[in-house]
Motif scaffolding. Sequence first.
Motif, PDB file in Angstrom:
ATOM      1  N   ALA A  44      23.484 -10.483  -3.859  1.00 16.99           N
ATOM      2  CA  ALA A  44      23.833  -9.136  -3.401  1.00 16.99           C
ATOM      3  C   ALA A  44      25.062  -8.639  -4.160  1.00 16.99           C
ATOM      4  O   ALA A  44      25.099  -7.495  -4.630  1.00 16.99           O
ATOM      5  CB  ALA A  44      24.088  -9.132  -1.894  1.00 16.99           C
ATOM      6  N   ALA A  45      26.066  -9.495  -4.319  1.00 16.00           N
ATOM      7  CA  ALA A  45      27.269  -9.129  -5.083  1.00 16.00           C
ATOM      8  C   ALA A  45      26.927  -8.922  -6.559  1.00 16.00           C
ATOM      9  O   ALA A  45      27.386  -7.965  -7.188  1.00 16.00           O
ATOM     10  CB  ALA A  45      28.347 -10.197  -4.920  1.00 16.00           C
ATOM     11  N   HIS A  68      24.073  -8.018  -7.946  1.00 11.96           N
ATOM     12  CA  HIS A  68      23.327  -6.784  -8.178  1.00 11.96           C
ATOM     13  C   HIS A  68      24.190  -5.547  -7.955  1.00 11.96           C
ATOM     14  O   HIS A  68      23.991  -4.528  -8.626  1.00 11.96           O
ATOM     15  CB  HIS A  68      22.051  -6.763  -7.342  1.00 11.96           C
ATOM     16  N   LYS A  69      25.161  -5.631  -7.058  1.00 12.20           N
ATOM     17  CA  LYS A  69      26.114  -4.520  -6.907  1.00 12.20           C
ATOM     18  C   LYS A  69      26.905  -4.355  -8.196  1.00 12.20           C
ATOM     19  O   LYS A  69      27.065  -3.251  -8.709  1.00 12.20           O
ATOM     20  CB  LYS A  69      27.057  -4.782  -5.728  1.00 12.20           C
ATOM     21  N   VAL A 111      24.710  -2.790 -10.948  1.00 13.65           N
ATOM     22  CA  VAL A 111      24.549  -1.339 -10.781  1.00 13.65           C
ATOM     23  C   VAL A 111      25.792  -0.615 -11.282  1.00 13.65           C
ATOM     24  O   VAL A 111      25.708   0.391 -11.991  1.00 13.65           O
ATOM     25  CB  VAL A 111      24.250  -0.984  -9.306  1.00 13.65           C
ATOM     26  N   VAL A 112      26.961  -1.122 -10.915  1.00 13.53           N
ATOM     27  CA  VAL A 112      28.216  -0.508 -11.360  1.00 13.53           C
ATOM     28  C   VAL A 112      28.309  -0.569 -12.883  1.00 13.53           C
ATOM     29  O   VAL A 112      28.609   0.439 -13.535  1.00 13.53           O
ATOM     30  CB  VAL A 112      29.434  -1.192 -10.696  1.00 13.53           C
ATOM     31  N   CYS A 142      31.591 -12.267  -0.700  1.00 12.93           N
ATOM     32  CA  CYS A 142      30.638 -11.342  -1.314  1.00 12.93           C
ATOM     33  C   CYS A 142      30.709  -9.971  -0.647  1.00 12.93           C
ATOM     34  O   CYS A 142      30.636  -8.941  -1.321  1.00 12.93           O
ATOM     35  CB  CYS A 142      29.220 -11.902  -1.247  1.00 12.93           C
ATOM     36  N   ARG A 143      30.862  -9.956   0.663  1.00 12.50           N
ATOM     37  CA  ARG A 143      31.027  -8.675   1.369  1.00 12.50           C
ATOM     38  C   ARG A 143      32.286  -7.959   0.874  1.00 12.50           C
ATOM     39  O   ARG A 143      32.280  -6.753   0.678  1.00 12.50           O
ATOM     40  CB  ARG A 143      31.116  -8.885   2.868  1.00 12.50           C
ATOM     41  N   VAL A 170      31.902  -6.104  -2.659  1.00 11.07           N
ATOM     42  CA  VAL A 170      31.177  -4.834  -2.774  1.00 11.07           C
ATOM     43  C   VAL A 170      32.121  -3.626  -2.834  1.00 11.07           C
ATOM     44  O   VAL A 170      32.012  -2.812  -3.755  1.00 11.07           O
ATOM     45  CB  VAL A 170      30.117  -4.710  -1.653  1.00 11.07           C
ATOM     46  N   ASP A 197      32.799  -0.932  -5.987  1.00 15.30           N
ATOM     47  CA  ASP A 197      32.778   0.530  -5.842  1.00 15.30           C
ATOM     48  C   ASP A 197      34.095   1.149  -6.312  1.00 15.30           C
ATOM     49  O   ASP A 197      34.100   2.192  -6.971  1.00 15.30           O
ATOM     50  CB  ASP A 197      32.515   0.926  -4.393  1.00 15.30           C
ATOM     51  N   ARG A 243      34.173   1.193 -10.077  1.00 21.09           N
ATOM     52  CA  ARG A 243      33.334   2.269 -10.597  1.00 21.09           C
ATOM     53  C   ARG A 243      34.062   3.603 -10.503  1.00 21.09           C
ATOM     54  O   ARG A 243      34.077   4.378 -11.468  1.00 21.09           O
ATOM     55  CB  ARG A 243      32.025   2.322  -9.819  1.00 21.09           C
TER      56      ARG A 243
END
Length: 122
Positions: free
Chosen positions: A26-27, A29-30, A33-34, A100-101, A104, A108, A111
């Motif tokens: 999850a981390a 793929h975040k 994306v960034v 990991c939470r 995220v 952001d 980015r």
Amino acid sequence: MTLAEQLSAGSHECEWRAGASRAYYAAYHKALVVADHCLPPNPQLCGEHVKLTERLKAGGMKGRSLAYSLIDLKRVRTDADYRLAESFTQSQATDLLANCRAFVPRADAFRAHVERDHAAFS
């Protein structure tokens, strides 16, 4: 992250390992994306995880910080996925999930930082 949380709350080591792996991805793929949104691609001949962290490192000090955090997260995921002869505890899974939470919103923020810099120079 939801599945990672459910698995990490399980009662068996295999669930904790799977939860740790899902949290890391999850981390990952975040971060991907960034990077895809605001950083150039990395044409190096290396694995996808290395390509991503190298892209992040090219994003200045904040990018390097994010890259090294992702590398640290991957180390724990590697323990969960590949070091099967060693025990992997629920605590390790829930710690990785929490890290990991926390990753995220940092991704952001990175980015947003890159977008502000690009806007300032446009």
